[in-house]
Design a protein around this motif. Structure first.
Motif, PDB file in Angstrom:
ATOM      1  N   ARG A 267       0.636  -1.147  -0.063  1.00 32.25           N
ATOM      2  CA  ARG A 267       0.121  -0.086  -0.219  1.00 32.25           C
ATOM      3  C   ARG A 267       0.967   1.371   0.017  1.00 32.25           C
ATOM      4  NH1 ARG A 267      -0.391  -2.461   5.194  1.00 32.25           N
ATOM      5  NH2 ARG A 267       0.258  -0.987   6.824  1.00 32.25           N
ATOM      6  N   GLY A 268       2.338   1.143  -0.099  1.00 32.46           N
ATOM      7  CA  GLY A 268       3.075   2.333  -0.017  1.00 32.46           C
ATOM      8  C   GLY A 268       4.247   2.373   0.888  1.00 32.46           C
ATOM      9  N   TRP A 269       4.630   3.406   1.421  1.00 35.67           N
ATOM     10  CA  TRP A 269       5.470   3.555   2.424  1.00 35.67           C
ATOM     11  C   TRP A 269       4.882   3.551   3.859  1.00 35.67           C
ATOM     12  CZ3 TRP A 269      10.810   2.867   2.031  1.00 35.67           C
ATOM     13  CH2 TRP A 269      11.524   2.791   0.715  1.00 35.67           C
ATOM     14  N   CYS A 270       5.387   2.660   4.707  1.00 39.23           N
ATOM     15  CA  CYS A 270       4.604   2.619   5.705  1.00 39.23           C
ATOM     16  C   CYS A 270       5.612   2.799   6.926  1.00 39.23           C
ATOM     17  CB  CYS A 270       3.798   1.297   6.267  1.00 39.23           C
ATOM     18  SG  CYS A 270       2.433   0.941   4.854  1.00 39.23           S
ATOM     19  N   GLU A 271       5.219   3.404   8.025  1.00 42.10           N
ATOM     20  CA  GLU A 271       6.475   3.587   9.115  1.00 42.10           C
ATOM     21  C   GLU A 271       6.203   2.349   9.999  1.00 42.10           C
ATOM     22  OE1 GLU A 271       7.718   6.670  12.612  1.00 42.10           O
ATOM     23  OE2 GLU A 271       5.880   7.284  11.512  1.00 42.10           O
ATOM     24  N   LYS A 272       7.533   2.163  10.483  1.00 40.15           N
ATOM     25  CA  LYS A 272       7.805   1.152  11.201  1.00 40.15           C
ATOM     26  C   LYS A 272       7.552   1.244  12.895  1.00 40.15           C
ATOM     27  CE  LYS A 272      11.191  -2.588  11.217  1.00 40.15           C
ATOM     28  NZ  LYS A 272      12.743  -2.970  10.779  1.00 40.15           N
ATOM     29  N   MET A 273       6.740   0.390  13.562  1.00 40.94           N
ATOM     30  CA  MET A 273       6.532   1.097  14.994  1.00 40.94           C
ATOM     31  C   MET A 273       6.761  -0.189  15.812  1.00 40.94           C
ATOM     32  SD  MET A 273       4.789   3.767  14.001  1.00 40.94           S
ATOM     33  CE  MET A 273       3.530   4.260  15.027  1.00 40.94           C
ATOM     34  N   VAL A 274       6.903   0.065  16.817  1.00 36.92           N
ATOM     35  CA  VAL A 274       7.169  -0.671  18.087  1.00 36.92           C
ATOM     36  C   VAL A 274       5.815  -1.292  18.851  1.00 36.92           C
ATOM     37  CG1 VAL A 274       8.224  -1.220  20.187  1.00 36.92           C
ATOM     38  CG2 VAL A 274       9.520  -0.033  18.426  1.00 36.92           C
ATOM     39  N   ASP A 275       5.505  -2.316  19.029  1.00 40.43           N
ATOM     40  CA  ASP A 275       4.269  -2.669  19.605  1.00 40.43           C
ATOM     41  C   ASP A 275       4.529  -3.928  20.624  1.00 40.43           C
ATOM     42  OD1 ASP A 275       1.522  -2.791  20.280  1.00 40.43           O
ATOM     43  OD2 ASP A 275       0.644  -3.700  18.442  1.00 40.43           O
ATOM     44  N   ILE A 276       3.449  -4.383  21.339  1.00 37.63           N
ATOM     45  CA  ILE A 276       3.754  -5.470  22.153  1.00 37.63           C
ATOM     46  C   ILE A 276       2.748  -6.859  21.925  1.00 37.63           C
ATOM     47  CG2 ILE A 276       3.298  -6.258  24.683  1.00 37.63           C
ATOM     48  CD1 ILE A 276       2.877  -3.224  25.467  1.00 37.63           C
ATOM     49  N   PHE A 282       8.196  -7.447  22.948  1.00 38.95           N
ATOM     50  CA  PHE A 282       8.146  -6.246  21.923  1.00 38.95           C
ATOM     51  C   PHE A 282       7.967  -6.767  20.671  1.00 38.95           C
ATOM     52  CE2 PHE A 282       9.905  -3.846  25.674  1.00 38.95           C
ATOM     53  CZ  PHE A 282       9.044  -2.899  25.828  1.00 38.95           C
ATOM     54  N   ARG A 283       7.646  -6.204  19.715  1.00 40.24           N
ATOM     55  CA  ARG A 283       7.918  -6.474  18.109  1.00 40.24           C
ATOM     56  C   ARG A 283       7.567  -5.367  17.327  1.00 40.24           C
ATOM     57  NH1 ARG A 283       1.671  -9.017  16.479  1.00 40.24           N
ATOM     58  NH2 ARG A 283       0.482  -7.166  17.268  1.00 40.24           N
ATOM     59  N   PHE A 284       8.150  -5.500  15.993  1.00 43.43           N
ATOM     60  CA  PHE A 284       7.749  -4.579  15.008  1.00 43.43           C
ATOM     61  C   PHE A 284       6.577  -4.712  14.129  1.00 43.43           C
ATOM     62  CE2 PHE A 284      11.614  -2.141  15.730  1.00 43.43           C
ATOM     63  CZ  PHE A 284      12.704  -2.655  15.851  1.00 43.43           C
ATOM     64  N   VAL A 285       5.867  -3.592  14.133  1.00 42.78           N
ATOM     65  CA  VAL A 285       4.605  -3.578  13.167  1.00 42.78           C
ATOM     66  C   VAL A 285       4.778  -2.394  12.120  1.00 42.78           C
ATOM     67  CG1 VAL A 285       3.177  -4.901  14.870  1.00 42.78           C
ATOM     68  CG2 VAL A 285       3.270  -2.400  14.787  1.00 42.78           C
ATOM     69  N   LEU A 286       3.828  -2.459  11.343  1.00 46.57           N
ATOM     70  CA  LEU A 286       3.721  -1.322  10.180  1.00 46.57           C
ATOM     71  C   LEU A 286       2.486  -0.546  10.371  1.00 46.57           C
ATOM     72  CD1 LEU A 286       4.805  -2.857   6.951  1.00 46.57           C
ATOM     73  CD2 LEU A 286       6.264  -1.698   8.311  1.00 46.57           C
ATOM     74  N   SER A 287       2.737   0.641  10.413  1.00 46.35           N
ATOM     75  CA  SER A 287       1.454   1.685  10.504  1.00 46.35           C
ATOM     76  C   SER A 287       0.492   1.473   9.521  1.00 46.35           C
ATOM     77  CB  SER A 287       1.818   3.020  10.624  1.00 46.35           C
ATOM     78  OG  SER A 287       2.372   3.348   9.332  1.00 46.35           O
ATOM     79  N   PRO A 288      -0.545   1.362   9.928  1.00 44.46           N
ATOM     80  CA  PRO A 288      -1.790   1.079   8.960  1.00 44.46           C
ATOM     81  C   PRO A 288      -2.056   2.337   8.085  1.00 44.46           C
ATOM     82  CG  PRO A 288      -2.855   1.639  11.080  1.00 44.46           C
ATOM     83  CD  PRO A 288      -1.250   1.708  11.146  1.00 44.46           C
ATOM     84  N   GLN A 289      -1.731   3.589   8.649  1.00 44.13           N
ATOM     85  CA  GLN A 289      -1.979   4.843   7.624  1.00 44.13           C
ATOM     86  C   GLN A 289      -0.805   5.978   7.971  1.00 44.13           C
ATOM     87  OE1 GLN A 289      -5.619   6.140   9.647  1.00 44.13           O
ATOM     88  NE2 GLN A 289      -4.670   6.560  11.553  1.00 44.13           N
ATOM     89  N   PRO A 290      -0.802   7.025   7.133  1.00 42.97           N
ATOM     90  CA  PRO A 290       0.552   8.042   7.145  1.00 42.97           C
ATOM     91  C   PRO A 290       0.405   8.356   8.678  1.00 42.97           C
ATOM     92  CG  PRO A 290      -0.772   8.218   5.129  1.00 42.97           C
ATOM     93  CD  PRO A 290      -1.743   7.364   5.872  1.00 42.97           C
ATOM     94  N   THR A 291       1.556   8.630   9.048  1.00 40.29           N
ATOM     95  CA  THR A 291       2.004   9.258  10.466  1.00 40.29           C
ATOM     96  C   THR A 291       2.484  10.776  10.197  1.00 40.29           C
ATOM     97  OG1 THR A 291       4.217   8.288  10.244  1.00 40.29           O
ATOM     98  CG2 THR A 291       2.555   6.915  11.385  1.00 40.29           C
TER      99      THR A 291
END
Length: 477
Positions: A267-276, A282-291
């Motif tokens: 879906r394009g460039w997504c920001e990498k995030m830190v989640d639980i 901890f794990r990395f996830v991708l943002s579902p929308q622009p940040t």
């Protein structure tokens, strides 16, 4: 212990009392020799009077409506305060946090941040920086600063600022090397940008500072006795007084600034995030929308070639590096002076370089936050473009650290030191020299393989920003 009004909504009383007896009510959390549990969920307590015969009173307490908190364990938790704090932030937000927020919390949390309460430098720490490798590094930075001072017209007062000064080793070596040039050292007011109390103490000691009473009885004046230069500490560059020509040194400072990571998805460039995760790791996830950081990503793309972007699947953007560069450039454009930035990085877009270092070894970024240093390659092209947007500032470089130190005369310096030293000192000098200017493993090394000196000469880059009215700074001519 009289608690007549305790549990009024949930207590049912059946009692007969004599004129010489008092009934005391209290809630108990467990049975004892004077109490017993009954099947219907009620708790019966018999209170004894040691002076008289047992009172003829029966108290029945309905516990069905009471809140029963979980049993508290006094065993120490395996999670650090920093880990708990990170998880609380994520839970409070109701979702993941950015990599930049994670880095900032891990490195500079006021209570448990990696840099805040410990000495992380040197052989006993997690990594070694160039000033800790050899005194020659600080001496060469001193040569650069004196050359810039001369180009500025040898002003009587100059702010000498170091961003993230570590133990203070660089400035201590700079002052030792320049101590014979009294006109230069007498002009300096040293400003240390440091938020760690532990490191401030080390800097105070290594600069051989002394505290004296000032003109105001509540004022304290601190001087470095190495060159009798006044020293001040600040949490940020904005706190350094303006109005004087300023020389700024940023050695291995930009690499630790919080950055945002982006990954190309369908879906394009997504920001990498830190989640639980569900098991609370901890794990990395991708943002579902622009940040919000996407604005800086778009800005970075404007500075890059289309072909360069097309080859990427990951990219790192550091808004704080962009903003700090412009702040430095504006100060230099107004007050005069210059800034020297030395760090490991590349002259272009940085793809996926964030790393964690603990005890001189690479570890997982999300493993035991706060126990390892987090750093990334510096995007020198972004720094250059940021500075060029400021009217009145000019940018020079980058060049490799080997070229920079070599042009300032480190080769002559090491030869002079080798002429008057013991064999042990000579080995240390040769090793330090190679680490500063060499590339790869030292060919002369005969010691243990795991201690082979690795050259930083080409992995580190140097860049200068100066006032546009000044000459091109050494050695960028």
């Amino acid at each position: 212990m009289l608690r007549k009004f305790l549990l009024q909504a949930s207590i049912r009383r059946n009692f007969t009392a004599s004129s010489s007896s008092f009934v005391f009510l209290r809630q108990c959390s467990s049975s004892s020799s004077s109490s017993s549990q009954i099947p219907n969920g009620h708790f019966v307590e018999h209170l004894e009077n040691s002076a008289e015969s047992p009172p003829s009173a029966t108290i029945s307490i309905d516990r069905t409506a009471l809140y029963n908190p979980p049993e508290h364990s006094h065993e120490p938790s395996a999670e650090s305060e920093l880990v708990k704090n990170l998880k609380n932030i994520i839970k409070f937000r109701g979702g993941p946090i950015t990599v930049a927020e994670y880095m900032e919390e891990v490195l500079t949390n006021p209570k448990a941040g990696y840099y805040i309460n410990r000495d992380v430098f040197g052989a006993d720490g997690d990594f070694i920086t160039s000033p800790e490798v050899s005194q020659m590094f600080g001496e060469m930075i001193g040569v650069w600063a004196m050359c810039l001072w001369e180009q500025m017209g040898k002003p009587n007062k100059v702010n000498l600022v170091e961003l993230g000064p570590g133990r203070g080793t660089l400035l201590a070596d700079l002052l030792h090397g320049a101590s014979k040039f009294k006109n230069f050292t007498d002009s300096l007011h040293i400003h240390m940008i440091e938020c760690s109390p532990a490191l401030q103490k080390l800097q105070y000691e290594n600069l051989k500072c002394a505290t004296e009473d000032g003109a105001d009885e509540n004022e304290k004046r601190i001087n470095s006795t190495i060159a009798e230069s006044p020293v001040s500490w600040h949490a940020m560059l904005e706190q350094v007084p303006t109005g004087l020509p300023t020389i700024i040194i940023a050695h291995e400072f930009f690499d630790a600034l919080p950055l945002h990571q982006f990954q190309k998805a369908s879906r394009g460039w997504c920001e990498k995030m830190v989640d639980i995760t569900e098991n609370s790791s901890f794990r990395f996830v991708l943002s579902p929308q622009p940040t919000p950081a996407t604005l800086y990503l778009m800005k970075r793309f404007k500075w890059a070639e289309t072909e360069e972007i097309a080859r990427l699947s990951h990219i790192e953007v550091c808004p704080k590096a962009i903003d700090l560069t412009q702040e430095i450039s504006k100060r230099i454009a107004i007050d005069g002076g210059g800034a020297l930035i030395i760090d490991y990085g590349v002259n272009g877009i940085v793809s996926n370089s964030l790393q964690a270092i603990r005890k001189h070894k690479f570890v997982d970024i999300l493993d035991n936050p706060g126990s390892a240093d987090l750093s990334a390659y510096v995007d020198f092209a972004a720094i250059r473009h940021s500075a060029e947007e400021v009217p009145g500032a000019s940018v020079h470089g980058p060049m490799t650290q080997s070229q920079f130190l070599g042009s300032l005369g480190i080769n002559f310096r090491v030869e002079a030191l080798l002429d008057n030293c013991t064999e042990e000192q000579a080995e240390s000098l040769r090793t330090g020299y190679w680490r500063l200017v060499g590339e790869g493993e030292a060919p002369f090394w005969e010691g243990p393989d795991d201690q082979t000196p690795i050259g930083m000469g080409t992995r580190y880059l140097a860049m200068a920003i100066v006032n546009q009215k000044q000459c091109v700074p050494a050695p960028f001519q």
